[in-house]
Each structure stands twice: as structure tokens, then as C-alpha cells.
Design an enzyme around this catalytic site. Sequence first.
Site, PDB file in Angstrom:
ATOM      1  N   CYS A  56      -8.277  23.407  -8.395  1.00  0.00           N
ATOM      2  CA  CYS A  56      -7.648  22.597  -7.344  1.00  0.00           C
ATOM      3  C   CYS A  56      -6.300  22.119  -7.875  1.00  0.00           C
ATOM      4  O   CYS A  56      -6.065  20.920  -8.026  1.00  0.00           O
ATOM      5  CB  CYS A  56      -8.527  21.420  -6.953  1.00  0.00           C
ATOM      6  N   ALA A  57      -5.414  23.046  -8.150  1.00  0.00           N
ATOM      7  CA  ALA A  57      -4.183  22.734  -8.884  1.00  0.00           C
ATOM      8  C   ALA A  57      -3.209  21.894  -8.078  1.00  0.00           C
ATOM      9  O   ALA A  57      -2.416  21.146  -8.655  1.00  0.00           O
ATOM     10  CB  ALA A  57      -3.512  24.030  -9.326  1.00  0.00           C
ATOM     11  N   ASP A 108      -5.157  26.889  -5.618  1.00  0.00           N
ATOM     12  CA  ASP A 108      -5.510  25.853  -4.653  1.00  0.00           C
ATOM     13  C   ASP A 108      -5.741  26.519  -3.308  1.00  0.00           C
ATOM     14  O   ASP A 108      -5.017  27.462  -2.938  1.00  0.00           O
ATOM     15  CB  ASP A 108      -4.410  24.796  -4.537  1.00  0.00           C
ATOM     16  N   LYS A 164      -1.640  18.318 -13.244  1.00  0.00           N
ATOM     17  CA  LYS A 164      -2.564  18.499 -14.363  1.00  0.00           C
ATOM     18  C   LYS A 164      -2.391  19.873 -15.005  1.00  0.00           C
ATOM     19  O   LYS A 164      -2.620  20.028 -16.212  1.00  0.00           O
ATOM     20  CB  LYS A 164      -3.998  18.263 -13.914  1.00  0.00           C
ATOM     21  N   ASP A 201     -10.214  19.301 -10.142  1.00  0.00           N
ATOM     22  CA  ASP A 201      -9.635  18.018  -9.741  1.00  0.00           C
ATOM     23  C   ASP A 201      -9.859  17.914  -8.236  1.00  0.00           C
ATOM     24  O   ASP A 201      -8.996  18.235  -7.436  1.00  0.00           O
ATOM     25  CB  ASP A 201      -8.147  17.995 -10.092  1.00  0.00           C
ATOM     26  N   CYS A 231      -9.942  11.201  -8.258  1.00  0.00           N
ATOM     27  CA  CYS A 231      -9.204   9.933  -8.289  1.00  0.00           C
ATOM     28  C   CYS A 231      -9.920   8.950  -7.366  1.00  0.00           C
ATOM     29  O   CYS A 231      -9.307   8.284  -6.536  1.00  0.00           O
ATOM     30  CB  CYS A 231      -7.742  10.118  -7.911  1.00  0.00           C
TER      31      CYS A 231
END
Length: 426
Positions: free
Chosen positions: A234-235, A258, A240, A302, A355
Amino acid sequence: MRLPGRLAAAIEVLTDVETRKRPVSEALKAWGINNRFAGAGDRAAIGNLVYDALRRRASHAFVMGSDTPRALVLAVAMRDWGDSADALNAAFADDSHAPEAIDELADNDIATAPDWVRADVPEWLAPSLERAFGADWIAEGEAMTGRPSLDLRANALKASPEKVMRSLARFSPQPTAIAPFGLTMPAGPRDARTPNVTTDEGYLKGWFEVQDQGSQIVSAIAGAREGEQVLDLCAGAGGKTLALAATMGNSGQIFAYDADRNRLAPIYDRLKRNGVRNAQVRAPNPGALDDLAGKMDRVVIDAPCTGTGTWRRRPDTKWKLTPELLAQRQGEQAELLKEGLRYLKPGGTLVYITCSILPEENDDQIVALKAAHPELTTLNMAQAWRSALITDLPQGLATPEGGLCLTPRRTNTDGFYIHLLRNGER
């Protein structure tokens, strides 16, 4: 513009946000276009007023006895910026652009407010936050209402933190407390402006990236090593990915992917500017990752989430979050975890990051995944922290299921969750 005019402008912007259901950033940009007389200082002050109003929306509304944009903005002036009602009314009397006087608004004692109001969180999330933080959940919510710092990560492929500090000396950056390549500039009070570092020579040359210290920490704990084959599933825009490439010293290979082509678009320029040579971008086409199945040393997920860890930066999303959206994100996360396992080789490491500070998106996902895949084992996160950050893991960050949760209160960062899982025995 004087303070009364800035307050009136903030009320106008907040009204636009609430009536048209548009993002704060979009409403502020539109106001600036329509009011070109306002200088950069005016726009910064108005933005601060609007964001401060939303960060503490519940408690401001309770104290003022109203949740109108006018009440919320005036609450910021009095509760956050330290202006008295008498001083404001005196200033309003001499300014034709000022809001109406504030005499008729209430002044309720916040100590008598419900817990969710004191925590400044949506009422329906109180049980979830209490499950996550126990008796500290109100304090954790309160810590989410502060202004965030501006954090940078020195790009080890091109520059040292010291070199970046010299380039940005006019902004007085300081080393971050935890992230070894991080620099920080704390948020100022009232109408303080956030430094525009993206016009600096060092940024244009790829010496540093804007990245919250929490994001830097979880990127380091992800543990990517030189020579590894890593899939960043999930770039997104690549924040990251860039950090992983620096950790790996431009060796090995990172496959940046992604599912959203638009989110992925900025990564190409960022990789070039940062001097990253070991990242290969895979566009979201059918079969784009088929050749990677069972070959990855490390898969980093991510995951898309509610963003509850970023409430300081995007406080409008706090009040838009719904149980339905949370359920949708949980479903997406579960599917991504299942997909990530497909690419992991035996003995490889699955890195799960959000997050979010909600257990539904964090520990609960890990419990469900391990129940379906008993071959997965949680790695020692204290050891991972020590290896990545050369310090001992602070107390209070470990979650019941063996992950780590960073928060503004605990680590002075955005909220982040990370969990490392080994795929069988190495």
C-alpha cells in the site's frame, strides 16, 4: 487584518466547511482565492483558528453552550488563545469586520462535561478508546487536540541530519526524541506560521522529506534489511517506501504498489529526487504482482484506515467518522492481510501498519489473522524497537496482542500501530 477580522473570516470558512461538507483545506484555499488582499500571515492565522476549533469541537461547544461556527471560533480565541471576553468585545466595537459581541454565550464548566466531551472524541468511539487505553483514554483524547509539530526525515542516501539542520537553520530545527534521522519544529501558539520547508534547497535536492516522527519510527521498526526483497503493498505516495530504501542502503529490491493509481502517482518524482535506485513501482494492472508470489522476505502493509491517529492534522475527519466507515476499513484491512500472505516466503516477515489508534483496526485484525493462519507468530517488538532505534522500548507502548501503539501523549507523534508477524520458522 486585525484579530476581529481574522475571527470573522474563520467563522466564514468554518460555516463553508459545515454547510457544504467540504474538506477544511479546500475551504481555506477557496477563501484565500476570493480574498486576495489577505497576506500569508492572515491566511495562517485563519487556518489556525479553524483547525483549533475542530480539534476541540466537543469541549468548545459544551463550554460555549453552542456548536455554531461562531461559537467554536470565539471559544478558540478565549480557551486556546487566551483572550478574555471583555478584551474581545472592546476590539469588536472598533472594527467593522468583527463578529457579533459574545455576551450572550454560555461559560459552562468543562469539569462537568461527559467523558467523551472532555476527551474531544465522537461519543460512539468512547468504548473503543477505553478498550485501547484503559483509564488513560480521556487523557489520550485530550492529547489528540494539540497542534502537531512539523517533522522531517533526513534522507540517509544523500544527507545527514546535521547537514539538513544547517540548511534549515533559519527555522531552528531540533533532533527528534526517538527517530534517529528525524528533525522537528514544534508548532507555535496562536497565529504562528508553519515553516514552508519544501522550497528549501535541501528539499529540492532530496536531502530530506516531510514525515511525522511516528511514521519514521514504524518505518524503521519494519526492519527492512540490505539485500532483501520487500513488497510495499500500500505504497501510496511513497513516504514509507523512501524510508525503507534509505534503511536498505539502496540495496535489495522494493516493489512499490498501490491499488489506487492516483495515490501512487507522486511516487515517481519522489523516488528520483531522493536518489532511490532499489525501488520498482508496480502500477495497479491485472496480474501486476503475480511474479512475486511466495518470494518476498518482507511484505509491508500500511493499510487504509480511519486515520484516527492523524486527528491533530485532520481534525475534520474526527467528526465525520461513522461506524459504517470503520466497518468498511476493517473489511479492507482483512483482505489486504490475506493478500499480503500470498507474497510472503516461508520465514518471511509480515509488517502490518495503520495510522489508527482503534483496536478494531489494530489488535483485532491480528487476532483474526492468526486464528486463520496459525503458522504466523508475533515477533518480539521490544527487540525490533531496540534493533531499529538503538534505545529500549518505552513503557506503555505494547498492546495486549504484542503490537505497538504510538500516540501524541505517549511518544509526541501521530498515532500509529505496528505489528510484525513471522511466516513459520526461518
